[in-house]
Design a protein around this motif. Sequence first.
Motif, PDB file in Angstrom:
ATOM      1  N   PHE A  75       0.655  -1.308   0.439  1.00  0.00           N
ATOM      2  CA  PHE A  75       0.057   0.173   0.059  1.00  0.00           C
ATOM      3  C   PHE A  75       0.965   0.867  -0.051  1.00  0.00           C
ATOM      4  CE2 PHE A  75      -2.409  -3.475   2.456  1.00  0.00           C
ATOM      5  CZ  PHE A  75      -3.161  -3.663   1.437  1.00  0.00           C
ATOM      6  N   ARG A  76       1.212   1.695  -0.946  1.00  0.00           N
ATOM      7  CA  ARG A  76       2.020   2.681  -1.448  1.00  0.00           C
ATOM      8  C   ARG A  76       1.190   3.913  -0.882  1.00  0.00           C
ATOM      9  NH1 ARG A  76       6.405   0.316  -1.745  1.00  0.00           N
ATOM     10  NH2 ARG A  76       6.656  -0.665  -3.893  1.00  0.00           N
ATOM     11  N   LYS A  77      -0.299   4.290  -1.099  1.00  0.00           N
ATOM     12  CA  LYS A  77      -0.879   6.209  -1.081  1.00  0.00           C
ATOM     13  C   LYS A  77      -2.115   5.236   0.132  1.00  0.00           C
ATOM     14  CE  LYS A  77       1.189   9.438  -2.349  1.00  0.00           C
ATOM     15  NZ  LYS A  77       2.328  10.382  -2.271  1.00  0.00           N
ATOM     16  N   PRO A  78      -2.454   5.860   0.485  1.00  0.00           N
ATOM     17  CA  PRO A  78      -3.988   6.184   1.331  1.00  0.00           C
ATOM     18  C   PRO A  78      -5.152   6.272   0.360  1.00  0.00           C
ATOM     19  CG  PRO A  78      -3.136   8.105   2.609  1.00  0.00           C
ATOM     20  CD  PRO A  78      -2.200   7.525   1.135  1.00  0.00           C
ATOM     21  N   LEU A  79      -6.388   5.301   0.562  1.00  0.00           N
ATOM     22  CA  LEU A  79      -7.134   5.342  -0.082  1.00  0.00           C
ATOM     23  C   LEU A  79      -8.157   6.198   0.237  1.00  0.00           C
ATOM     24  CD1 LEU A  79      -8.889   5.023  -2.763  1.00  0.00           C
ATOM     25  CD2 LEU A  79      -9.267   2.307  -1.539  1.00  0.00           C
ATOM     26  N   LEU A  80      -8.186   7.357  -0.015  1.00  0.00           N
ATOM     27  CA  LEU A  80      -9.408   8.151   0.115  1.00  0.00           C
ATOM     28  C   LEU A  80     -11.173   8.337  -0.287  1.00  0.00           C
ATOM     29  CD1 LEU A  80      -6.625  10.722   1.009  1.00  0.00           C
ATOM     30  CD2 LEU A  80      -7.380   9.095   2.605  1.00  0.00           C
ATOM     31  N   ALA A  81     -11.681   8.322   1.284  1.00  0.00           N
ATOM     32  CA  ALA A  81     -13.268   8.729   0.540  1.00  0.00           C
ATOM     33  C   ALA A  81     -13.152   9.418  -0.671  1.00  0.00           C
ATOM     34  CB  ALA A  81     -14.241   8.928   0.937  1.00  0.00           C
ATOM     35  N   GLY A  82     -13.611   9.444  -2.068  1.00  0.00           N
ATOM     36  CA  GLY A  82     -14.218   9.950  -2.538  1.00  0.00           C
ATOM     37  C   GLY A  82     -12.772  10.133  -4.412  1.00  0.00           C
ATOM     38  N   ASP A  83     -11.861   9.186  -3.745  1.00  0.00           N
ATOM     39  CA  ASP A  83     -10.469   9.180  -4.618  1.00  0.00           C
ATOM     40  C   ASP A  83     -11.898   8.010  -5.820  1.00  0.00           C
ATOM     41  OD1 ASP A  83      -8.813   9.670  -4.067  1.00  0.00           O
ATOM     42  OD2 ASP A  83      -8.047   8.008  -3.065  1.00  0.00           O
ATOM     43  N   THR A  84     -10.957   8.294  -7.172  1.00  0.00           N
ATOM     44  CA  THR A  84     -11.658   7.464  -8.234  1.00  0.00           C
ATOM     45  C   THR A  84     -10.368   6.900  -8.673  1.00  0.00           C
ATOM     46  OG1 THR A  84     -12.998   8.830  -8.947  1.00  0.00           O
ATOM     47  CG2 THR A  84     -12.421   7.480 -10.649  1.00  0.00           C
ATOM     48  N   LEU A  85     -10.753   4.810  -8.767  1.00  0.00           N
ATOM     49  CA  LEU A  85      -9.403   4.006  -9.287  1.00  0.00           C
ATOM     50  C   LEU A  85      -9.161   3.927 -10.321  1.00  0.00           C
ATOM     51  CD1 LEU A  85      -9.547   2.141  -6.239  1.00  0.00           C
ATOM     52  CD2 LEU A  85      -7.944   4.580  -6.312  1.00  0.00           C
ATOM     53  N   THR A  86      -8.037   3.278 -10.896  1.00  0.00           N
ATOM     54  CA  THR A  86      -7.949   2.832 -12.403  1.00  0.00           C
ATOM     55  C   THR A  86      -7.034   1.817 -11.698  1.00  0.00           C
ATOM     56  OG1 THR A  86      -6.191   4.991 -12.764  1.00  0.00           O
ATOM     57  CG2 THR A  86      -8.132   4.689 -13.792  1.00  0.00           C
ATOM     58  N   GLY A  87      -6.674   1.259 -12.859  1.00  0.00           N
ATOM     59  CA  GLY A  87      -6.055   0.086 -12.733  1.00  0.00           C
ATOM     60  C   GLY A  87      -5.461  -0.988 -13.451  1.00  0.00           C
ATOM     61  N   ARG A  88      -4.170  -1.922 -13.307  1.00  0.00           N
ATOM     62  CA  ARG A  88      -3.331  -2.010 -14.966  1.00  0.00           C
ATOM     63  C   ARG A  88      -2.598  -3.634 -14.359  1.00  0.00           C
ATOM     64  NH1 ARG A  88      -0.542   0.431 -19.115  1.00  0.00           N
ATOM     65  NH2 ARG A  88       1.259  -1.029 -19.765  1.00  0.00           N
ATOM     66  N   SER A  89      -2.914  -3.986 -14.871  1.00  0.00           N
ATOM     67  CA  SER A  89      -2.367  -5.777 -15.096  1.00  0.00           C
ATOM     68  C   SER A  89      -1.137  -6.092 -16.257  1.00  0.00           C
ATOM     69  CB  SER A  89      -2.958  -6.879 -14.691  1.00  0.00           C
ATOM     70  OG  SER A  89      -4.067  -5.740 -13.656  1.00  0.00           O
ATOM     71  N   VAL A  90      -0.284  -6.112 -15.933  1.00  0.00           N
ATOM     72  CA  VAL A  90       0.849  -6.664 -16.307  1.00  0.00           C
ATOM     73  C   VAL A  90       1.052  -7.899 -16.520  1.00  0.00           C
ATOM     74  CG1 VAL A  90       3.474  -5.692 -17.894  1.00  0.00           C
ATOM     75  CG2 VAL A  90       1.756  -3.514 -16.741  1.00  0.00           C
ATOM     76  N   ILE A  91       1.400  -8.851 -17.446  1.00  0.00           N
ATOM     77  CA  ILE A  91       1.721 -10.143 -17.853  1.00  0.00           C
ATOM     78  C   ILE A  91       3.111  -9.406 -17.890  1.00  0.00           C
ATOM     79  CG2 ILE A  91       1.105 -12.196 -18.974  1.00  0.00           C
ATOM     80  CD1 ILE A  91      -1.306 -10.254 -17.963  1.00  0.00           C
ATOM     81  N   LEU A  92       3.839 -10.845 -16.882  1.00  0.00           N
ATOM     82  CA  LEU A  92       5.773 -10.843 -16.904  1.00  0.00           C
ATOM     83  C   LEU A  92       5.747 -12.186 -17.313  1.00  0.00           C
ATOM     84  CD1 LEU A  92       5.445  -9.755 -12.460  1.00  0.00           C
ATOM     85  CD2 LEU A  92       5.875  -7.949 -15.176  1.00  0.00           C
ATOM     86  N   GLU A  93       4.750 -12.888 -16.924  1.00  0.00           N
ATOM     87  CA  GLU A  93       5.387 -14.393 -17.702  1.00  0.00           C
ATOM     88  C   GLU A  93       4.784 -15.450 -17.636  1.00  0.00           C
ATOM     89  OE1 GLU A  93       7.676 -16.626 -13.733  1.00  0.00           O
ATOM     90  OE2 GLU A  93       8.886 -15.588 -15.184  1.00  0.00           O
TER      91      GLU A  93
END
Length: 155
Positions: free
Chosen positions: A92-110
């Motif tokens: 967990f790098r930063k707190p997830l705060l109320a009202g945040d809008t999230l996007t994600g990404r999955s990178v295939i390693l192997e």
Amino acid sequence: MTDKKWAFEDFEVGGAIEFGPRLVTAEEMIDFASRYDPQPMHLDEAAGKASMLGGLSAAGLFTASLFMRMMCDAYILDSTSQGAPGVDYVNFRKPLLAGDTLTGRSVILEKRISKSRPGLGFVSVRHELRNQRGEVICEMANTGMFLLRNPETAA
């Protein structure tokens, strides 16, 4: 043969899958925390502001659960997934705060085909979840198990 969009063969090493956006509300954060992690910074805005987190912040397991749901909606539910033997890490790098809008990404390693189960493949993936400012909130890595679309042609 499967009609699912994502089988083992469909994951390309170096490829990425984007997902989101997802707005996170205070109500859902508090609901989760009330049941599973009732620390003050997860339940009360004033307690969150008084903490090093800077506001009402999501419990880490809520963040990880939300992350999983976003991946399910993006590709896991339309795949041949057979689950995962575990998670390599969750940071967990930063707190997830109320009202945040999230996007994600999955990178295939192997990826590789199972030696003991030829119709099954392992796909190693690194995931990132970012807030609306582009800041990484959470990073994870794991190996998922997926059925092959055409196990008879796999080498």
